[in-house]
Design a protein around this motif. Structure first.
Motif: not given
Length: 721
Positions: A422-431
């Motif tokens: 979940c944390q990684w998905a949020d960070a990736i999809h932010k960019l």
């Protein structure tokens, strides 16, 4: 990579006596098999683009091998095999190490060149190599795989990204643990824990009651963890602790320290970074006994020396993982802090990678979208997000982003991996909002991955992972589900009854794909096999006969696509680089990127005879054969595809190594209207007896009957009436 045990399957195979084996095909040989293909247009079961659906994989390399893989003759050799896409594997994370996909980046502690490294998202000089870095905070933990080691190993510390500061949840919902596997049952009643900051304020010391598979999530542990009578601590203050756990010794093999509340005090790297202050850390530990005077004696490690590479470096005889002193057991942790420093670089071996730019521009991807990994278990969300952003800024085509590497082999809890996801998905999809993410990149399994039951009694790893994503509003971030496929092995050992195991592949594949759906993977989430092989590791025994591995490969592809699979990455291309260990090196499979080329390989059969590349969607239709032997095994398997060029292509496999079989082709629709082949048809046969190999054009048989040589793969292709 590792492959799971399949003891129940193999015990059945090995119970077949030699006398019974001689009778298996007597009844089968006396009849003509019927192969039925349902050609009703509405009955298509799957549609695939082979340029994206069939592929190869590339693992860890040396710098020389990276350079060799960029040579034109090697690229041509890979093209000769016909595979479409490619997937990059992340061996760093497999080996408990950090991965630097881009050495142009920044350390969280820039002054000391250490901490948490983030590769730069800005395109600069093309990246030619990638590197592995060992993790100092792994210390004496193995977590199931051979770790990479360089530089000083300091202490064990858990992953800070699994604490409330990052998950937004109570630390008690992501308890961290250490399991001591003492290798055999021993009498223990005490434990020594040398805490360092941050230490556990609340923790429990437990022992396993049940089978001796507490850490075997492939076969599935059967038992429960029970607190020692005096093993629950609610006011821990850290330091050097010797605990008397019970009045009488308890016979146990596995002992677990379960940590649920942290002191949140900074470790040796200071309080300026919150990641240094959260989680749990231990300098060393052992399990033992304590006498009535409070004197403590070590029971495990068996030589009486507590673990810790730091001690070994001071020449005091510490037990290093995998050493002679430690072979009777191991220490396994729920997670490891990805903190590392510049001098942890792994050099001088086969631990480099094809750099991101070199990978996409050298020709390895064949111009098709690739599947690319990011580190999750031993990485940071910022680094993963920058990697994806870099790829998209360069304009490189990708199928998707694989999140982590073999989390089950790292004994990562499903809730912990899901929290990281979940944390990684949020960070990736932010960019990169459009990036497609997937996982969990399981090891090669043929049964559900099960582990210790949660409070609701659930043991299915995948079910619990899916439920966590769903309850936290992130199920939509699972754009595909990926896993590895390594059947036929018993914990890495050579399989018995070798040729006979080839009959098992269709059933194994169907079961695995159904299993993930039963675990809750939504029907619209594609299933991807991102790495596969018939054996795992060097020196393992292959399959008897010329066509053994080829039959397995064709059955695997055919069943996978007929069962709704989306993409299948089969062979390793590393061998084309020279010098790489011959993982999966079985003659006849045509599986490696070498310049040599022959039409009689599984690669040629799949990519040039059965499927049609460079043309768009191939439609998969139902096909079946009715011939079984005395052991109720399907002697013949059949796979049908309607290609973009209008041809119908049938891949037929005769598993019988001892006899040819005649078949009758029934090509008909739902109204039972026959649609036989019209005009010339291609006939390609790859046989265990080379003298029977054929690659020719013939007229359709008037009676619809064709002969399948013993131990063979046949493709019949043409247009229908």
């Amino acid at each position: 990579m590792k492959t799971p045990g399949q003891n129940s399957i193999y015990k059945i195979i090995c119970l077949i006596s030699l006398g019974a084996a001689l009778l298996l095909n007597i009844s089968a040989r006396a009849q003509i098999a019927t192969v039925h293909v349902d050609v009703t247009p509405e009955h298509v079961v799957n549609a695939i683009d082979p340029d994206k659906a069939t592929g190869a994989w590339m693992d860890v390399l040396s710098r020389r091998q990276v350079d060799n893989l960029s040579k034109s003759n090697v690229i041509q050799g890979i093209k000769n095999l016909g595979w479409g896409s490619i997937t990059m594997r992340n061996n760093s994370e497999l080996r408990l190490a950090a991965w630097h996909w881009n050495e142009n980046g920044s350390w969280s502690d820039a002054a000391n060149q250490c901490g948490y490294f983030t590769g730069s998202a800005e395109p600069g000089e093309p990246i030619h190599y990638g590197y592995s870095y060992s993790l100092p905070h792994r210390d004496f933990m193995t977590s199931g795989d051979d770790p990479l080691v360089a530089g000083t190993q300091s202490y064990w510390k858990s992953n800070p990204y699994l604490t409330g500061h990052f998950t937004g949840e109570s630390d008690a919902l992501h308890p961290q643990w250490i399991v001591v596997d003492m290798g055999e049952f021993r009498q223990v009643d005490a434990i020594h824990l040398q805490w360092v900051n941050p230490y556990a304020v609340t923790y429990a010391v437990q022992y396993w009651i049940g089978d001796d598979n507490a850490l075997d999530w492939d076969m599935g542990p059967n038992g429960v963890w029970k607190n020692f009578p005096a093993g629950v601590i609610t006011n821990g203050v850290g330091g050097d602790v010797h605990l008397k756990l019970s009045d009488e010794p308890v016979k146990a093999r596995f002992v677990r320290v379960l940590m649920t509340q942290s002191s949140n005090t900074p470790d040796t790297h200071g309080a300026q970074d919150i990641r240094n202050c959260v989680g749990y850390a231990l300098q060393t530990m052992s399990v033992g006994v304590m006498d009535t005077n409070g004197a403590y004696s070590i029971v495990y490690p068996a030589n009486g020396v507590e673990p810790g590479p730091g001690k070994a470096e001071r020449d005091t005889g510490g037990a290093l993982p995998g050493s002679a002193e430690d072979t009777s057991g191991s220490f396994c942790a729920s997670s490891i802090d990805p903190w590392h420093e510049a001098n942890n670089l792994i050099t001088g071996g086969e631990e480099e990678y094809n750099g991101m730019d070199n990978f996409f521009t050298s020709g390895l991807t064949m111009g098709h979208p690739a599947l690319v990994p990011v580190t999750v278990i031993y990485g940071t969300p910022e680094d993963a997000a920058n990697e994806v952003a870099y790829i998209y800024k360069r304009g490189y085509p990708v199928v998707g982003i694989e999140m982590g590497e073999e989390c089950d082999g790292k004994h990562t809890m499903p809730e912990d991996y899901a929290a990281l996801y979940c944390q990684w998905a949020d960070a990736i999809h932010k960019l990169v909002p459009r990036a497609k993410l997937g996982g969990p990149v399981f090891e090669g399994v043929d049964k559900d991955i099960t582990l210790w039951a949660d409070d609701a009694g659930r043991t299915s790893w995948m079910s619990r992972f899916v439920d966590y994503l769903k309850s936290h509003g992130h199920l939509q971030d699972l754009a595909f589900m990926s896993f590895e496929h390594y059947p036929f092995l018993i914990n890495g050992a050579s399989p018995p009854c070798e040729w006979d195991t080839l009959y098992l592949e269709p059933g194994i594949m169907k079961h695995v794909l159904k299993m993930w759906r039963d675990d809750g993977v939504p029907a619209n989430v594609p299933l991807i096999i991102s790495e596969s092989g018939i054996t795992a590791g060097s020196g393992k025994k292959g399959y008897m006969g010329v066509t053994g591995s080829a039959i397995w490969e064709c059955d695997a592809f055919g069943t996978f696509f007929a069962s709704g699979g989306t993409a299948f990455y089969r062979p390793a291309i590393n061998n084309g680089a020279n010098g790489r260990r011959n993982t999966n090196a079985v003659p006849g499979g045509g599986t490696f990127g070498t310049p040599q080329y022959t039409p009689f390989t599984s690669a040629h059969i799949i990519n040039f005879e059965w499927l049609q590349h460079d043309a768009g969607m191939n439609q998969i239709f139902p096909a079946s054969a009715d011939l079984v032997d005395a052991a109720a095994r399907a002697v013949i398997t059949a796979y049908a595809v309607h290609r973009p060029d209008g041809n119908w292509s049938l891949m037929l496999i005769n598993h019988d190594l001892n006899a040819a079989h005649q078949i009758h082709l029934d090509l008909s629709d739902a109204n039972q209207t026959p649609h036989p082949f019209a005009g010339p048809i291609a006939l390609v046969q790859y046989c265990n007896n080379h003298d029977e190999n054929k690659n020719t054009t013939i007229s359709p048989a008037a009676d619809g009957n064709y002969n399948l040589p013993a131990g063979s793969i046949t493709v019949i292709r043409g247009k229908l009436n």
